[in-house]
Motif scaffolding. Sequence first.
Motif, PDB file in Angstrom:
ATOM      1  N   THR A  16      38.680  47.671  42.370  1.00  0.00           N
ATOM      2  CA  THR A  16      39.340  47.929  43.644  1.00  0.00           C
ATOM      3  C   THR A  16      39.086  46.786  44.615  1.00  0.00           C
ATOM      4  OG1 THR A  16      39.033  50.311  43.349  1.00  0.00           O
ATOM      5  CG2 THR A  16      39.564  49.539  45.571  1.00  0.00           C
ATOM      6  N   THR A 106      43.285  46.765  41.819  1.00  0.00           N
ATOM      7  CA  THR A 106      44.227  47.488  42.666  1.00  0.00           C
ATOM      8  C   THR A 106      43.892  47.240  44.127  1.00  0.00           C
ATOM      9  OG1 THR A 106      44.416  49.232  40.987  1.00  0.00           O
ATOM     10  CG2 THR A 106      45.178  49.773  43.212  1.00  0.00           C
ATOM     11  N   GLN A 110      48.070  50.022  46.641  1.00  0.00           N
ATOM     12  CA  GLN A 110      48.231  50.458  45.250  1.00  0.00           C
ATOM     13  C   GLN A 110      49.017  49.458  44.410  1.00  0.00           C
ATOM     14  OE1 GLN A 110      46.375  53.047  44.411  1.00  0.00           O
ATOM     15  NE2 GLN A 110      45.841  53.173  46.566  1.00  0.00           N
ATOM     16  N   ASP A 251      43.693  56.325  41.958  1.00  0.00           N
ATOM     17  CA  ASP A 251      43.970  55.172  41.092  1.00  0.00           C
ATOM     18  C   ASP A 251      45.332  55.382  40.437  1.00  0.00           C
ATOM     19  OD1 ASP A 251      43.919  52.976  39.452  1.00  0.00           O
ATOM     20  OD2 ASP A 251      42.454  53.800  38.046  1.00  0.00           O
ATOM     21  N   THR A 291      40.365  58.972  38.640  1.00  0.00           N
ATOM     22  CA  THR A 291      40.067  57.645  38.103  1.00  0.00           C
ATOM     23  C   THR A 291      40.048  57.736  36.589  1.00  0.00           C
ATOM     24  OG1 THR A 291      38.726  57.031  40.026  1.00  0.00           O
ATOM     25  CG2 THR A 291      38.377  55.785  38.007  1.00  0.00           C
TER      26      THR A 291
END
Length: 326
Positions: A16, A106, A110, A251, A291
């Motif tokens: 992330t 990501t 997103q 996610d 996730t």
Amino acid sequence: MRIAITGSIATDHLMTFPGRFRDQLVPDSLAEVSLSFLADDLEVRHGGVAANIAYGLGRLGLTPLLVGSAGRDFAEQRALLEAAGVDTSAVRVSATRHTARFVCTTDLDQNQIATFYAGAMAEAAEIDLPDVVRQAAGVDFVLVGPDDPDAMLRHAEACRRLGVRFAADPSQQLARMKPEQALEMLDGASYLFSNAYEQDLLLQRTGLTADDVLRRVGTWVVTQGPRGVRILSATGPALDVPAVCVGHVVDPTGAGDAFRAGFLAGLALGSSEAEAARLGCTMAAFALESTGSQDYPASPETIGRRAATTYGAPSVPTLLTRAVPR
């Protein structure tokens, strides 16, 4: 309906980035990009498009046949998939290579930047799909998913030769395949799956129009993220199905695969394409809120309740009463 899912089996490394990719791009320097994103989080999960779709079908009570090439490190993922109801007997295990790796970052919007290392997937072309079908005592439908490009072409040709209905899902491999390979893969497919970006990419690279593509396939299912899904048909008007509202996206990895699992399960259980798309969108919502692509907690009961809340239509929950919860 017995469904075989061909394609990638992988390990996902999910990171992330607490910013936006677009803020790091200099429009006048895109020909010489050199960027590094410092990620806050790392999750290592089981993945791969074929494995993800098979997992979702298993969660809905079906017993899909997973067809792909994995590495010597596949044992743990095999056990988890089998516990979810997936038949892994047709997975080819490489003697020398590790399972494929998907490394993805990501951002806050997103958006994703990813790299895929093939590993054992490079041996997928050695899988003999007709032999797999014979050993499985018959298969009614095959999804030809992103895989080694030669394997994808061989599997599609095998379906045509065997007279087995199939869906073409080139997805991420559109960037690797030549235009003529992409067209060869989708010829004669009952369904073509893509997201909106891949739809544009396919048309751009082949020079075809959507109508041209629909003369080669029966139905084109285009996922559009929060806008839901559009189903294009060679024989009727387009059908739009809205997405299921998601409170917090954890996610996006694997959401498209979860949609495909729900859509294919709907078809297998005798639903209309509209009902199948609602089921797919509901599955995608569960994946977005978790996730990992093979970790979301969903059952026919919970999926049915959420679909009824979103669409106000009893057809999806009624459909799911035919599924056998695991």
